[in-house]
Design a protein around this motif. Structure first.
Motif, PDB file in Angstrom:
ATOM      1  N   UNK A   1     -44.057  17.547  19.378  1.00 25.33           N
ATOM      2  CA  UNK A   1     -43.719  16.123  19.541  1.00 25.33           C
ATOM      3  C   UNK A   1     -42.197  15.985  19.507  1.00 25.33           C
ATOM      4  N   UNK A   2     -41.564  15.739  20.641  1.00 26.73           N
ATOM      5  CA  UNK A   2     -40.111  15.566  20.652  1.00 26.73           C
ATOM      6  C   UNK A   2     -39.673  14.338  19.847  1.00 26.73           C
ATOM      7  N   UNK A   3     -38.529  14.469  19.195  1.00 22.71           N
ATOM      8  CA  UNK A   3     -37.931  13.350  18.457  1.00 22.71           C
ATOM      9  C   UNK A   3     -36.874  12.699  19.351  1.00 22.71           C
ATOM     10  N   UNK A   4     -37.019  11.403  19.569  1.00 20.93           N
ATOM     11  CA  UNK A   4     -36.097  10.653  20.420  1.00 20.93           C
ATOM     12  C   UNK A   4     -35.213   9.791  19.529  1.00 20.93           C
ATOM     13  N   UNK A   5     -33.923  10.089  19.507  1.00 18.36           N
ATOM     14  CA  UNK A   5     -32.971   9.304  18.716  1.00 18.36           C
ATOM     15  C   UNK A   5     -32.355   8.211  19.572  1.00 18.36           C
ATOM     16  N   UNK A   6     -31.923   7.122  18.913  1.00 23.78           N
ATOM     17  CA  UNK A   6     -31.336   6.009  19.656  1.00 23.78           C
ATOM     18  C   UNK A   6     -29.816   6.084  19.727  1.00 23.78           C
ATOM     19  N   UNK A   7     -29.204   7.004  18.957  1.00 24.97           N
ATOM     20  CA  UNK A   7     -27.759   7.241  19.069  1.00 24.97           C
ATOM     21  C   UNK A   7     -27.490   8.732  18.915  1.00 24.97           C
ATOM     22  N   UNK A   8     -26.372   9.160  19.465  1.00 24.55           N
ATOM     23  CA  UNK A   8     -25.965  10.564  19.316  1.00 24.55           C
ATOM     24  C   UNK A   8     -25.598  10.857  17.867  1.00 24.55           C
ATOM     25  N   UNK A   9     -25.064   9.873  17.167  1.00 20.37           N
ATOM     26  CA  UNK A   9     -24.743  10.074  15.751  1.00 20.37           C
ATOM     27  C   UNK A   9     -26.008  10.392  14.955  1.00 20.37           C
TER      28      UNK A   9
ATOM     29  N   UNK B   1     -28.080  16.495   5.575  1.00 20.25           N
ATOM     30  CA  UNK B   1     -29.028  17.458   4.999  1.00 20.25           C
ATOM     31  C   UNK B   1     -30.433  16.910   4.843  1.00 20.25           C
ATOM     32  N   UNK B   2     -30.664  15.666   5.239  1.00 19.71           N
ATOM     33  CA  UNK B   2     -31.997  15.097   5.110  1.00 19.71           C
ATOM     34  C   UNK B   2     -32.899  15.658   6.204  1.00 19.71           C
ATOM     35  N   UNK B   3     -34.031  16.202   5.798  1.00 25.53           N
ATOM     36  CA  UNK B   3     -34.984  16.794   6.726  1.00 25.53           C
ATOM     37  C   UNK B   3     -35.830  15.693   7.360  1.00 25.53           C
ATOM     38  N   UNK B   4     -35.957  15.754   8.665  1.00 18.73           N
ATOM     39  CA  UNK B   4     -36.740  14.746   9.363  1.00 18.73           C
ATOM     40  C   UNK B   4     -38.232  14.991   9.151  1.00 18.73           C
ATOM     41  N   UNK B   5     -39.044  13.915   9.082  1.00 21.70           N
ATOM     42  CA  UNK B   5     -40.493  14.093   8.882  1.00 21.70           C
ATOM     43  C   UNK B   5     -41.165  14.943   9.953  1.00 21.70           C
ATOM     44  N   UNK B   6     -40.584  15.041  11.148  1.00 20.15           N
ATOM     45  CA  UNK B   6     -41.186  15.810  12.231  1.00 20.15           C
ATOM     46  C   UNK B   6     -40.563  17.193  12.389  1.00 20.15           C
ATOM     47  N   UNK B   7     -39.745  17.595  11.403  1.00 22.44           N
ATOM     48  CA  UNK B   7     -38.957  18.819  11.553  1.00 22.44           C
ATOM     49  C   UNK B   7     -39.788  20.094  11.600  1.00 22.44           C
ATOM     50  N   UNK B   8     -40.984  20.098  11.033  1.00 21.91           N
ATOM     51  CA  UNK B   8     -41.757  21.333  10.917  1.00 21.91           C
ATOM     52  C   UNK B   8     -42.692  21.578  12.104  1.00 21.91           C
ATOM     53  N   UNK B   9     -42.622  20.743  13.135  1.00 19.00           N
ATOM     54  CA  UNK B   9     -43.492  20.928  14.297  1.00 19.00           C
ATOM     55  C   UNK B   9     -42.635  21.002  15.568  1.00 19.00           C
ATOM     56  N   UNK B  10     -43.252  21.407  16.658  1.00 21.48           N
ATOM     57  CA  UNK B  10     -42.479  21.545  17.892  1.00 21.48           C
ATOM     58  C   UNK B  10     -43.186  20.964  19.114  1.00 21.48           C
TER      59      UNK B  10
ATOM     60  N   UNK C   1     -46.207   6.574  21.397  1.00 25.14           N
ATOM     61  CA  UNK C   1     -44.860   6.626  20.828  1.00 25.14           C
ATOM     62  C   UNK C   1     -44.981   6.318  19.347  1.00 25.14           C
ATOM     63  N   UNK C   2     -44.728   7.310  18.522  1.00 25.53           N
ATOM     64  CA  UNK C   2     -44.766   7.164  17.070  1.00 25.53           C
ATOM     65  C   UNK C   2     -43.392   6.712  16.588  1.00 25.53           C
ATOM     66  N   UNK C   3     -43.371   5.893  15.537  1.00 31.58           N
ATOM     67  CA  UNK C   3     -42.095   5.422  14.999  1.00 31.58           C
ATOM     68  C   UNK C   3     -41.987   5.564  13.489  1.00 31.58           C
ATOM     69  N   UNK C   4     -43.119   5.862  12.824  1.00 29.65           N
ATOM     70  CA  UNK C   4     -43.131   6.065  11.374  1.00 29.65           C
ATOM     71  C   UNK C   4     -44.015   7.269  11.085  1.00 29.65           C
ATOM     72  N   UNK C   5     -43.716   8.026  10.033  1.00 31.78           N
ATOM     73  CA  UNK C   5     -44.463   9.264   9.791  1.00 31.78           C
ATOM     74  C   UNK C   5     -45.973   9.073   9.699  1.00 31.78           C
ATOM     75  N   UNK C   6     -46.442   7.997   9.066  1.00 29.14           N
ATOM     76  CA  UNK C   6     -47.881   7.851   8.867  1.00 29.14           C
ATOM     77  C   UNK C   6     -48.629   7.456  10.133  1.00 29.14           C
ATOM     78  N   UNK C   7     -47.904   7.095  11.180  1.00 27.15           N
ATOM     79  CA  UNK C   7     -48.587   6.733  12.424  1.00 27.15           C
ATOM     80  C   UNK C   7     -49.278   7.918  13.077  1.00 27.15           C
TER      81      UNK C   7
ATOM     82  N   UNK D   1     -44.414  11.149  21.660  1.00 26.57           N
ATOM     83  CA  UNK D   1     -42.987  11.169  21.367  1.00 26.57           C
ATOM     84  C   UNK D   1     -42.794  10.469  20.030  1.00 26.57           C
ATOM     85  N   UNK D   2     -41.799  10.904  19.270  1.00 26.63           N
ATOM     86  CA  UNK D   2     -41.482  10.242  18.001  1.00 26.63           C
ATOM     87  C   UNK D   2     -40.128   9.567  18.157  1.00 26.63           C
ATOM     88  N   UNK D   3     -40.121   8.238  18.105  1.00 29.54           N
ATOM     89  CA  UNK D   3     -38.898   7.457  18.241  1.00 29.54           C
ATOM     90  C   UNK D   3     -38.299   7.226  16.861  1.00 29.54           C
ATOM     91  N   UNK D   4     -37.093   7.761  16.642  1.00 31.19           N
ATOM     92  CA  UNK D   4     -36.401   7.601  15.364  1.00 31.19           C
ATOM     93  C   UNK D   4     -35.311   6.535  15.517  1.00 31.19           C
TER      94      UNK D   4
END
Length: 325
Positions: free
Chosen positions: A114-122, A103-112, A65-71, A90-93
């Motif tokens: 590793x799913x990004x797991x958010x902690x809120x729907x917002x 409009x901020x691009x997520x660090x994992x946006x260019x790959x498919x 479980x990754x939580x920061x881009x450099x991990x 998995x990438x936990x945001x």
């Protein structure tokens, strides 16, 4: 399952490690940000195991479980395995976007892979995650039990690093409140900096009591003695301290931003962007402790249902099983 993850967010990790999986935490001699090891201020079970960085390459893990881009790169270097390729990942945001909203691009946006797991729907709504698959696992919090007394007729708030983070966490709102007559206690890391900042701003009427970096068990004992909990963050993810306050049985006042309105029902308190309305409700509870107690009980009922550990751990079990199948 054996899961590799870094000790980044102690409160969130405390909930995650209550599950059935063995968790491997990197540790180094300095116990710095990338090798912090086991928590020292939270109670973690024995299945959370520190592994020295130089031994990770010889440690079998099933998922990371990754939580920061450099991990992602740390994982490659330290384990010899590539997240999302030969190691399920998995990438936990934890956070809202740090740049422009929406409009901020997520660090994992260019790959498919590793799913990004958010902690809120917002958070999921606001981050631009590009082609990365996304999902949401809402917070789960260890239940501290009903402890509310409300014996102190004032407000309590938890804010970490209030000077460095400033308006993001509503520090200016705390400073405004400190000019008033309502008792206010502020808990968190960096309180000495806040005291210095208040003096620099010329707040001669500064009346808030500051409690710097208390152990978690001490804070959970002190918070419910206050009449109500005040959540002033403008642009952060949903704070776990807000959920903990609800579980303690505290009525809640919250600035109406990010996920707050979805977390606090109407009978548990007030969520509003009108600071004067929040203060009027605070005054009502200070004068009417029975009303505050009733709202706090409603807050606890809601938090147990929405943020209970069983649902949280079940959601993570399904995610991990899906990632490794």
């Amino acid at each position: 399952m054996r899961v590799l993850m870094w000790h980044v967010h102690g409160s969130w990790t405390t909930s995650f490690v209550q599950g059935r999986h063995e968790v491997v935490i990197p540790v180094d001699g300095q116990r710095g940000p990338d090798g912090r090891g086991r928590a020292r201020t939270w109670d973690w079970p024995e299945r959370v195991r520190e592994v020295p960085v130089h031994e990770l390459g010889r440690t079998d893990v099933d998922c990371v479980i990754l939580q920061r881009p450099h991990e992602e790169e740390l994982c490659r270097q330290w384990t010899g395995r590539v997240p999302g390729a030969d190691l399920p990942a998995l990438y936990l945001e934890h956070n809202t976007p740090g740049g422009p909203a929406a409009t901020t691009r997520h660090p994992m946006a260019e790959q498919h892979t590793i799913p990004v797991v958010h902690v809120t729907h917002f958070n999921r709504l606001m981050w631009d995650c590009g082609r990365a698959p996304t999902t949401v696992v809402e917070h789960g919090v260890v239940d501290p039990g009903y402890r509310y007394t409300g014996e102190h007729a004032g407000l309590a708030s938890v804010v970490n690093e209030p000077v460095r983070r400033g308006r993001v966490v509503g520090t200016d709102l705390l400073l405004q409140l400190a000019r008033g007559h309502r008792p206010l206690d502020v808990y968190g890391m960096g309180m000495q900096d806040l005291a210095t900042e208040a003096t620099a701003l010329g707040l001669s009427a500064w009346t808030a009591r500051l409690h710097d970096d208390l152990p978690q068990h001490d804070m959970l004992e002190r918070l419910p003695r206050h009449r109500a909990y005040l959540h002033v963050c403008r642009w952060t993810s949903l704070g776990l301290s807000l959920i903990e306050a609800m579980l303690l049985g505290m009525p809640v006042l919250a600035v109406d931003t990010t996920e707050a309105s979805a977390a606090v029902p109407a009978d548990a308190g007030l969520v509003s962007s009108d600071l004067d309305a929040l203060l009027r409700r605070a005054d009502h509870w200070i004068e009417d402790p029975d009303s505050a107690r009733e709202a706090g009980r409603a807050a606890r009922r809601h938090a147990l249902e929405k943020f209970g550990l069983p649902r949280f751990l079940d959601d993570w079990d399904r995610l991990l099983e899906g990632a490794t199948s």
